[in-house]
Design a protein around this motif. Structure first.
Motif, PDB file in Angstrom:
ATOM      1  N   ARG A  22       0.826  -1.215   0.000  1.00 55.28           N
ATOM      2  CA  ARG A  22       0.000   0.000   0.000  1.00 55.28           C
ATOM      3  C   ARG A  22       0.857   1.259   0.000  1.00 55.28           C
ATOM      4  O   ARG A  22       0.572   2.224  -0.719  1.00 55.28           O
ATOM      5  CB  ARG A  22      -0.933  -0.009   1.211  1.00 55.28           C
ATOM      6  N   HIS A  26       1.425   4.064  -3.386  1.00 60.04           N
ATOM      7  CA  HIS A  26       1.158   5.501  -3.350  1.00 60.04           C
ATOM      8  C   HIS A  26       2.437   6.330  -3.206  1.00 60.04           C
ATOM      9  O   HIS A  26       2.409   7.421  -2.637  1.00 60.04           O
ATOM     10  CB  HIS A  26       0.137   5.794  -2.257  1.00 60.04           C
ATOM     11  N   ASP A 154      -8.320   0.286  -4.777  1.00 54.51           N
ATOM     12  CA  ASP A 154      -7.323   1.348  -4.699  1.00 54.51           C
ATOM     13  C   ASP A 154      -7.110   1.784  -3.261  1.00 54.51           C
ATOM     14  O   ASP A 154      -5.978   1.995  -2.817  1.00 54.51           O
ATOM     15  CB  ASP A 154      -7.783   2.544  -5.540  1.00 54.51           C
ATOM     16  N   TYR A 155      -8.193   1.960  -2.527  1.00 54.22           N
ATOM     17  CA  TYR A 155      -8.145   2.364  -1.128  1.00 54.22           C
ATOM     18  C   TYR A 155      -9.149   1.556  -0.315  1.00 54.22           C
ATOM     19  O   TYR A 155     -10.190   1.144  -0.834  1.00 54.22           O
ATOM     20  CB  TYR A 155      -8.497   3.846  -0.966  1.00 54.22           C
ATOM     21  N   ASP A 157     -11.448   2.541   1.713  1.00 55.63           N
ATOM     22  CA  ASP A 157     -12.021   3.809   2.138  1.00 55.63           C
ATOM     23  C   ASP A 157     -13.239   3.670   3.038  1.00 55.63           C
ATOM     24  O   ASP A 157     -13.898   4.652   3.357  1.00 55.63           O
ATOM     25  CB  ASP A 157     -12.348   4.701   0.934  1.00 55.63           C
ATOM     26  N   ARG A 179      -3.194   7.823   4.590  1.00 56.18           N
ATOM     27  CA  ARG A 179      -3.811   8.154   3.299  1.00 56.18           C
ATOM     28  C   ARG A 179      -3.498   7.101   2.242  1.00 56.18           C
ATOM     29  O   ARG A 179      -4.278   6.876   1.323  1.00 56.18           O
ATOM     30  CB  ARG A 179      -3.310   9.518   2.809  1.00 56.18           C
ATOM     31  N   SER A 180      -2.324   6.462   2.365  1.00 56.07           N
ATOM     32  CA  SER A 180      -1.954   5.427   1.393  1.00 56.07           C
ATOM     33  C   SER A 180      -2.834   4.194   1.511  1.00 56.07           C
ATOM     34  O   SER A 180      -2.881   3.371   0.600  1.00 56.07           O
ATOM     35  CB  SER A 180      -0.489   5.017   1.597  1.00 56.07           C
ATOM     36  N   VAL A 181      -3.519   4.058   2.631  1.00 61.14           N
ATOM     37  CA  VAL A 181      -4.351   2.883   2.878  1.00 61.14           C
ATOM     38  C   VAL A 181      -5.827   3.202   2.716  1.00 61.14           C
ATOM     39  O   VAL A 181      -6.559   2.490   2.029  1.00 61.14           O
ATOM     40  CB  VAL A 181      -4.066   2.308   4.279  1.00 61.14           C
ATOM     41  N   THR A 182      -6.284   4.280   3.355  1.00 59.77           N
ATOM     42  CA  THR A 182      -7.724   4.564   3.393  1.00 59.77           C
ATOM     43  C   THR A 182      -8.137   5.747   2.526  1.00 59.77           C
ATOM     44  O   THR A 182      -9.323   6.041   2.417  1.00 59.77           O
ATOM     45  CB  THR A 182      -8.178   4.857   4.830  1.00 59.77           C
ATOM     46  N   SER A 183      -7.202   6.478   1.975  1.00 61.29           N
ATOM     47  CA  SER A 183      -7.392   7.679   1.148  1.00 61.29           C
ATOM     48  C   SER A 183      -7.602   8.932   1.984  1.00 61.29           C
ATOM     49  O   SER A 183      -7.793  10.006   1.430  1.00 61.29           O
ATOM     50  CB  SER A 183      -8.561   7.540   0.151  1.00 61.29           C
ATOM     51  N   ARG A 184      -7.552   8.833   3.294  1.00 59.22           N
ATOM     52  CA  ARG A 184      -7.717  10.019   4.137  1.00 59.22           C
ATOM     53  C   ARG A 184      -6.820   9.894   5.367  1.00 59.22           C
ATOM     54  O   ARG A 184      -6.297   8.820   5.663  1.00 59.22           O
ATOM     55  CB  ARG A 184      -9.178  10.184   4.566  1.00 59.22           C
TER      56      ARG A 184
END
Length: 226
Positions: A22, A26, A154-155, A157, A179-184
Motif C-alpha cells: 500500500r 502511493h 485502490d483504497y 475507504d 492516506r496510502s491505505v484509506t485515502s484520508r
C-alpha cells in the motif's frame, strides 16, 4: 504528500507485505526487512510485480532487518509479539519514527484474546519506546486486515486508521501515511498508553470476522473534519 523511505520489519509476513504494498502503491520507497535478506528479496519481487503498471509507484526492495532500518525515515514494526522485545533491541532506531502495528494476542479454545503486557500497564508499542528511547514510537495500523491490504481496491475507504503516540510530530507522520491505505488522514486517538486498548481490540475483530466470514475493520463516525 511527503514521500518517505519506509522500512517494514516483518515485511515477509502478510501484514507487513500488505502495508508495504500500500505504501509503495502511493509513492513511498519501501524496504521489506527479514531476519535474513534472502527471505525478504523474493517477497519484495512479488510486491514489485504486483505494482507493475501502477503510475508513480515507489521502489520495493528486500534486506535484512538491520540494513532495512539503516537509511529509513520511518520504521514499521509488523512482527509477531513473541520475540518482539529481543528483535527491537537489535535495530538501529535512534532518531527515527517507529510505527508499531504489533498485536499481542493469544488463542485458546474460546477464541482470540489480548495478552496482558507488563501486568496490564504496558503494550507492545510502549515496550518498543522503552527499548528504543531515542526513537519516537506511535501505534497505528493495528486493525487493517492483511487480506484487504493485498486486495484489488485502490483504497480501503470504508475503514479508519487509529493512531496513538506521545510525539505530535511522529503521530503526524503516521496520520499522513494512513492516506496510502484509506485515502484520508488517520485519526489521532490519543497518547501512546492507549495502545493498551488498541492492540487487543484486534482480537475482537478476529472474532467478528470468524463469525461473519468477513474482513471487518474500524470506522469512526461523528467527526466533522473526517
Amino acid at each position: 504528500m511527503t514521500s518517505y523511505r519506509i522500512a517494514v520489519i516483518g515485511g515477509t509476513g502478510p501484514q507487513g507485505k500488505g502495508l508495504g504494498y500500500r505504501f509503495a502503491r502511493h509513492g513511498h520507497t519501501v524496504v521489506l526487512g527479514s531476519r535474513a535478506a534472502e527471505k525478504a528479496v523474493p517477497v519484495a519481487e512479488e510486491v514489485t510485480t504486483r505494482l507493475a503498471g501502477v503510475a508513480d509507484a515507489g521502489a520495493v526492495t528486500g534486506a535484512s532487518n538491520v540494513d532495512a532500518c539503516a537509511d529509513a525515515d520511518v520504521v514499521l514494526l509488523a512482527v509477531p509479539y513473541d520475540g518482539h522485545d529481543e528483535l527491537v533491541a537489535t535495530l538501529p532506531l535512534d532518531g527515527k519514527v517507529v510505527i508499531s502495528c504489533v498485536n499481542p494476542l493469544a488463542f485458546d479454545k474460546r477464541g482470540p484474546h489480548g495478552r496482558v503486557v507488563d501486568a496490564g500497564e504496558g503494550s507492545a508499542a510502549e515496550s518498543a519506546q522503552r527499548i528504543a528511547p531515542e526513537s519516537s514510537v506511535v501505534g497505528a495500523f493495528h486493525h487493517v486486515s492483511a487480506v484487504t491490504l493485498w486486495g484489488d481496491h485502490d483504497y480501503l475507504d470504508d475503514e479508519d486508521v487509529l493512531v496513538c503516540g506521545d510525539s505530535p510530530e511522529a503521530k503526524a507522520v503516521a496520520i499522513e501515511l494512513a492516506r496510502s491505505v484509506t485515502s484520508r488522514d488517520g485519526i489521532d486517538a490519543g497518547a501512546l498508553r492507549l495502545a493498551r486498548q488498541l492492540e487487543p481490540l484486534t482480537a475482537v475483530l478476529i472474532s467478528i470476522n470468524k463469525k461473519y466470514k468477513a474482513h471487518s475493520g474500524v470506522r469512526i463516525s461523528g467527526l466533522s473534519t473526517h
